[in-house]
Design an enzyme around this catalytic site. Structure first.
Site, PDB file in Angstrom:
ATOM      1  N   HIS A   1      77.198 -35.233  29.917  1.00 53.90           N
ATOM      2  CA  HIS A   1      77.395 -34.145  30.870  1.00 53.90           C
ATOM      3  C   HIS A   1      77.900 -34.645  32.219  1.00 53.90           C
ATOM      4  O   HIS A   1      77.553 -34.114  33.268  1.00 53.90           O
ATOM      5  CB  HIS A   1      76.088 -33.363  31.037  1.00 53.90           C
ATOM      6  CG  HIS A   1      75.668 -32.697  29.769  1.00 53.90           C
ATOM      7  ND1 HIS A   1      74.420 -32.156  29.578  1.00 53.90           N
ATOM      8  CD2 HIS A   1      76.345 -32.499  28.610  1.00 53.90           C
ATOM      9  CE1 HIS A   1      74.353 -31.651  28.353  1.00 53.90           C
ATOM     10  NE2 HIS A   1      75.501 -31.839  27.748  1.00 53.90           N
TER      11      HIS A   1
HETATM   12  C1  LIG Z   1      80.564 -36.336  22.749  1.00 48.07           C
HETATM   13  C2  LIG Z   1      80.299 -35.163  23.639  1.00 48.07           C
HETATM   14  C3  LIG Z   1      79.311 -34.244  23.290  1.00 48.07           C
HETATM   15  C4  LIG Z   1      79.047 -33.151  24.098  1.00 48.07           C
HETATM   16  N1  LIG Z   1      78.160 -32.199  23.674  1.00 48.07           N
HETATM   17  C5  LIG Z   1      78.030 -31.047  24.377  1.00 48.07           C
HETATM   18  C6  LIG Z   1      77.288 -29.959  23.860  1.00 48.07           C
HETATM   19  O1  LIG Z   1      76.779 -29.993  22.737  1.00 48.07           O
HETATM   20  N2  LIG Z   1      77.174 -28.848  24.617  1.00 48.07           N
HETATM   21  C7  LIG Z   1      77.753 -28.740  25.853  1.00 48.07           C
HETATM   22  O2  LIG Z   1      77.578 -27.723  26.503  1.00 48.07           O
HETATM   23  N3  LIG Z   1      78.475 -29.755  26.359  1.00 48.07           N
HETATM   24  C8  LIG Z   1      78.658 -30.878  25.621  1.00 48.07           C
HETATM   25  N4  LIG Z   1      79.473 -31.876  26.098  1.00 48.07           N
HETATM   26  C9  LIG Z   1      80.076 -31.708  27.435  1.00 48.07           C
HETATM   27  C10 LIG Z   1      81.195 -30.682  27.496  1.00 48.07           C
HETATM   28  O3  LIG Z   1      81.957 -30.680  26.309  1.00 48.07           O
HETATM   29  C11 LIG Z   1      82.047 -30.990  28.713  1.00 48.07           C
HETATM   30  O4  LIG Z   1      81.254 -30.910  29.877  1.00 48.07           O
HETATM   31  C12 LIG Z   1      83.223 -30.004  28.891  1.00 48.07           C
HETATM   32  O5  LIG Z   1      84.003 -29.949  27.731  1.00 48.07           O
HETATM   33  C13 LIG Z   1      84.057 -30.456  30.077  1.00 48.07           C
HETATM   34  O6  LIG Z   1      85.142 -29.583  30.241  1.00 48.07           O
HETATM   35  P1  LIG Z   1      86.346 -29.962  31.201  1.00 48.07           P
HETATM   36  O7  LIG Z   1      87.297 -28.837  31.148  1.00 48.07           O
HETATM   37  O8  LIG Z   1      85.781 -30.376  32.500  1.00 48.07           O
HETATM   38  O9  LIG Z   1      86.971 -31.266  30.579  1.00 48.07           O
HETATM   39  P2  LIG Z   1      87.547 -31.661  29.073  1.00 48.07           P
HETATM   40  O10 LIG Z   1      87.155 -30.572  28.136  1.00 48.07           O
HETATM   41  O11 LIG Z   1      87.076 -33.005  28.857  1.00 48.07           O
HETATM   42  O12 LIG Z   1      89.091 -31.576  29.288  1.00 48.07           O
HETATM   43  C14 LIG Z   1      89.838 -32.444  30.080  1.00 48.07           C
HETATM   44  C15 LIG Z   1      91.207 -32.596  29.436  1.00 48.07           C
HETATM   45  O13 LIG Z   1      92.105 -33.176  30.373  1.00 48.07           O
HETATM   46  C16 LIG Z   1      92.913 -34.120  29.697  1.00 48.07           C
HETATM   47  N5  LIG Z   1      93.408 -35.079  30.690  1.00 48.07           N
HETATM   48  C17 LIG Z   1      92.675 -35.932  31.420  1.00 48.07           C
HETATM   49  N6  LIG Z   1      93.449 -36.647  32.243  1.00 48.07           N
HETATM   50  C18 LIG Z   1      94.719 -36.225  32.033  1.00 48.07           C
HETATM   51  C19 LIG Z   1      95.961 -36.577  32.601  1.00 48.07           C
HETATM   52  N7  LIG Z   1      96.056 -37.501  33.560  1.00 48.07           N
HETATM   53  N8  LIG Z   1      97.085 -35.970  32.131  1.00 48.07           N
HETATM   54  C20 LIG Z   1      96.998 -35.018  31.170  1.00 48.07           C
HETATM   55  N9  LIG Z   1      95.830 -34.632  30.614  1.00 48.07           N
HETATM   56  C21 LIG Z   1      94.699 -35.233  31.046  1.00 48.07           C
HETATM   57  C22 LIG Z   1      91.965 -34.740  28.700  1.00 48.07           C
HETATM   58  O14 LIG Z   1      92.655 -35.427  27.671  1.00 48.07           O
HETATM   59  C23 LIG Z   1      91.199 -33.518  28.224  1.00 48.07           C
HETATM   60  O15 LIG Z   1      91.809 -32.899  27.133  1.00 48.07           O
HETATM   61  C24 LIG Z   1      79.767 -32.977  25.304  1.00 48.07           C
HETATM   62  C25 LIG Z   1      80.767 -33.881  25.656  1.00 48.07           C
HETATM   63  C26 LIG Z   1      81.045 -34.962  24.831  1.00 48.07           C
HETATM   64  C27 LIG Z   1      82.137 -35.926  25.214  1.00 48.07           C
END
Ligand SMILES: Cc1cc2nc3c(=O)[nH]c(=O)nc-3n(C[C@H](O)[C@H](O)[C@H](O)COP(=O)(O)OP(=O)(O)OC[C@H]3O[C@@H](n4cnc5c(N)ncnc54)[C@H](O)[C@@H]3O)c2cc1C
Ligand SMILES: *[C@@H]1O[C@H](CO)[C@@H](O)[C@H](O)[C@H]1NC(C)=O
Ligand SMILES: *[C@@H]1O[C@H](CO)[C@@H](O)[C@H](O)[C@H]1NC(C)=O
Ligand SMILES: *[C@@H]1O[C@H](CO)[C@@H](O)[C@H](O)[C@H]1NC(C)=O
Length: 622
Positions: free
Chosen positions: A554
């Site tokens: 997280h």
């Molecule tokens: C293994 C794992 C298990 C988890 N389990 C849970 C769960 O069961 N329940 C829950 O609520 N949360 C869970 N989480 C946490 C939750 O999934 C994340 O907090 C949430 O998805 C974050 O969303 P976000 O939009 O911030 O980032 P992300 O969903 O991580 O998206 C960021 C995106 O930006 C892209 N990116 C990054 N840098 C660049 C760049 N320079 N150029 C182009 N693209 C880029 C990445 O490739 C990615 O696709 C888990 C996370 C992980 C890794």
């Protein structure tokens, strides 16, 4: 050397599993048991094909450019393209999602593929001591759908006090009353008894929330054990979180409901929507005089492209990459940027305030019946057939996560300090789990080898409101080098105390009638470095915590939201980067304080609200 060999071995195993799936299905087909399977397989492949196609003809300019197609990015792409006259480009470093990623039980295998950025923390002498090179693995999704493709699909929202705290920190518009409508906007609740509770749930949104269609008898024992000890069964997404619950998950009919499936697939035909995959944004282009974001620079197949933004650039690259990209672009702590040779455009506390939910890992209980999720037992032709044909059976359990308890172990104010995350298996149930975290061979051989292949369960006691915070920093000014990550777990003794209380609660639960039905017994071979404290003492658990400090993924807070005048804030309460025009950060990194529970649900909310704020700021009615 060892690391890369292990990774190759695991990738091979992952492939073998995939093949095994297909082989067993074929064998079943030969015997004619599952005549409809090929259609089902085709159906699943077709689903993957429903993902929007990479745009061939990139425009020179878009109204909005979104960086990162994860939980937030997919949601934003959908909501912003609702305005027909806005042209939107979504740029993602990773590739397409595939149908194997839908299979809930294999969640932990996906971390060994290219869909993971494979980050590691810098070695520490205070935490992750029982893991390879004293480093914790920090997986992050690198794929269309982002971390919602690697995650364990647990859907929680957090406690009302979490958001009231955000508001009290000066973030106007972020109290629980303000954010609840945005949780409801996304939701499509598929749990019949909760569908009636229209104050806290809603139907018809893009995000399907259901119970997994299958549960182990051990999950039932966990919930019953809680009731036996006097706790309540609760809907943790409603009035009160305190109590025991089966997990509400982002699943649709037994398959993973990633942010891409939920929000991108339905907009694949919108003509004002473009997407670039396998494209890494390396810099935000900012006019240093007017301090206005003008576009981005990205690299695909070793070629560099520049694309302009007429209205705004939105960074949704998550808690490691968003601060990295801001810093590479000259927005960050002045001294640090100067040290790595980057021209400073705006001095802000980017990369600070890193928060996570850390858990005590490896706490295992043995049972005397064949009731747990042993991979070898559940990856049978029958189970695979049951899944492919009907989306039922043990393969529909999200990475083994089944039930949850939120507990107030402190001052009885109804605001939980602790979560217990129950799994119908443990680190010994599947070969890969030890490598997800990176448990050292030495500890493995001493503690877990003697019980390999036994039936077992595990609870991860998780710290909900950490006092310790960490930091992300640039290693250097190369956008392709991984940043430095310091989670600083357990800087405060109170953080350890909560987890010790959690471990003791789990021991208590294991002694209930519900768990004794299966002869549950704590696996008490001590971790060799902690043996001197005596298994089960407070000091023992503290030592175990420092060795098996398991991230629950997280990672958040590194581009903190706060009002003007808050010297620690990176974005304002409308998610605009302080002091820069035309630039927002909208993702998990804006959390000023980490909420109680799991972060994916709240990120959908942040993106829904962020999309509305963008529309309002450009005069579109919401
Ligand atoms: C293994 C794992 C298990 C988890 N389990 C849970 C769960 O069961 N329940 C829950 O609520 N949360 C869970 N989480 C946490 C939750 O999934 C994340 O907090 C949430 O998805 C974050 O969303 P976000 O939009 O911030 O980032 P992300 O969903 O991580 O998206 C960021 C995106 O930006 C892209 N990116 C990054 N840098 C660049 C760049 N320079 N150029 C182009 N693209 C880029 C990445 O490739 C990615 O696709 C888990 C996370 C992980 C890794
Ligand atoms: C997109 O267009 C194709 C071809 O016209 C159509 O078959 C498909 O159903 C459409 N998809 C959506 C989600 O509208
Ligand atoms: C769920 O998926 C199965 C297998 O593809 C299918 O047979 C069934 O109709 C689906 N159920 C719903 C409600 O869509
Ligand atoms: C498992 O242990 C429980 C409690 O000791 C006992 O009642 C039960 O009969 C045992 N079951 C098996 C299959 O040995």
């Amino acid at each position: 050397m060892f690391q890369s060999e292990a990774t190759m071995e695991l990738e091979a195993i992952w492939l073998l599993v995939a093949l095994q799936c297909l082989k067993s299905t074929q064998a079943q087909l030969r015997t004619g048991i599952l005549e409809n399977t090929p259609y089902m397989l085709l159906d699943m492949l077709k689903q993957a094909a429903d993902e929007p196609q990479d745009t061939r003809k990139l425009l020179k300019e878009y109204d909005f450019i979104i960086v990162g197609a994860g939980t937030a990015g997919c949601t934003l792409a959908n909501r912003l393209t609702e305005v027909p006259e806005w042209k939107v480009l979504l740029i993602e470093a990773g590739g397409p999602e595939n149908f194997l990623m839908d299979l809930p039980i294999v969640a932990n295998y996906l971390q060994f593929t290219d869909a993971n950025w494979k980050y590691k923390t810098e070695p520490s002498n205070k935490y992750c001591l029982g893991l390879h090179n004293n480093q914790c693995n920090f997986p992050r999704g690198k794929v269309i759908g982002g971390s919602s493709v690697l995650n364990y699909m647990i859907y929680t929202r957090g406690h009302p006090k979490d958001y009231d705290t955000w508001a009290a920190m000066g973030n106007e518009g972020w109290s629980y009353q303000d954010v609840l409508p945005y949780f409801l906007k996304s939701e499509d609740i598929g749990i019949p008894e909760y569908a009636e509770d229209t104050k806290f749930h809603s139907r018809g949104g893009y995000l399907s929330i259901t119970y997994p269609p299958y549960r182990t008898p051990l999950a039932e024992a966990f919930v019953k054990a809680g009731l036996e000890l006097g706790d309540k069964y609760v809907d943790y997404n409603a009035e009160s979180m305190i109590g025991f619950s089966y997990i509400q998950s982002t699943l649709n009919n037994g398959t993973r409901w990633s942010s891409s499936r939920a929000f991108l697939h339905p907009i694949r035909n919108r003509s004002n929507f473009h997407i670039k995959k396998y494209s890494t944004v390396t810099k935000i282009i900012i006019d240093p005089k007017t301090k206005t974001a003008r576009g981005v620079q990205f690299v695909k197949n070793n070629r560099q492209y520049v694309v302009r933004a007429k209205r705004e650039v939105i960074i949704s690259a998550s808690s490691i990459n968003s601060p990295q990209l801001l810093m590479l672009s000259g927005i960050g702590p002045k001294k640090h940027l100067e040290k790595v040779g980057i021209n400073v455009i705006k001095d802000l506390k980017v990369g600070y305030n890193l928060m996570d939910h850390v858990a005590l890992g490896g706490f295992t209980f043995l049972v005397n019946a064949s009731v747990s999720l042993l991979t070898e037992r559940i990856l049978t032709g029958n189970a695979i057939g049951e899944y492919l044909g009907y989306h039922l059976g043990p393969l529909s359990i999200p990475g083994g996560c089944e039930a949850i308890a939120f507990l107030d172990v402190g001052d009885n104010d109804g605001y939980p300090e602790l979560e217990l995350l129950f799994q119908g298996g443990s680190v010994i149930s599947d070969y890969t789990i030890r490598e997800n975290f990176g448990i050292t061979q030495e500890i493995w051989d001493a503690v877990y080898k003697p019980i390999q292949n036994r039936d077992s369960w595990m609870v991860l006691p998780m710290l909900m409101r950490p006092k310790s915070t960490g930091r992300v920093m640039l290693r250097d000014n190369n956008p392709f080098h991984k940043p430095l990550i310091y989670p600083n777990y357990f800087e405060h003794q109170e953080d350890l105390d909560v987890l010790v209380a959690g471990a003791k609660k789990v021991v208590e639960l294991s002694k209930t009638k519900a768990f004794q039905k299966y002869g549950s017994k704590v696996h008490d071979i001590p971790l060799p470095p902690c043996e001197k404290f005596g298994f089960g003492t407070d000091k023992y658990f503290e030592c175990m915590m420092r060795h098996f400090s398991f991230t629950i993924y997280h990672i958040s807070g590194t581009c903190k939201m706060g009002p003007k005048g808050d010297p620690t804030a990176v974005v304002d309460p409308r998610l605009r980067v302080h002091g820069i025009k035309g630039l927002r950060v909208i993702d998990v990194s804006i959390f000023p304080k980490i909420m109680v529970g799991h972060t994916n649900g709240p990120v959908f909310m942040v993106a829904e609200k962020g999309a509305d704020m963008i529309k309002q700021d450009w005069g579109i009615e919401t």
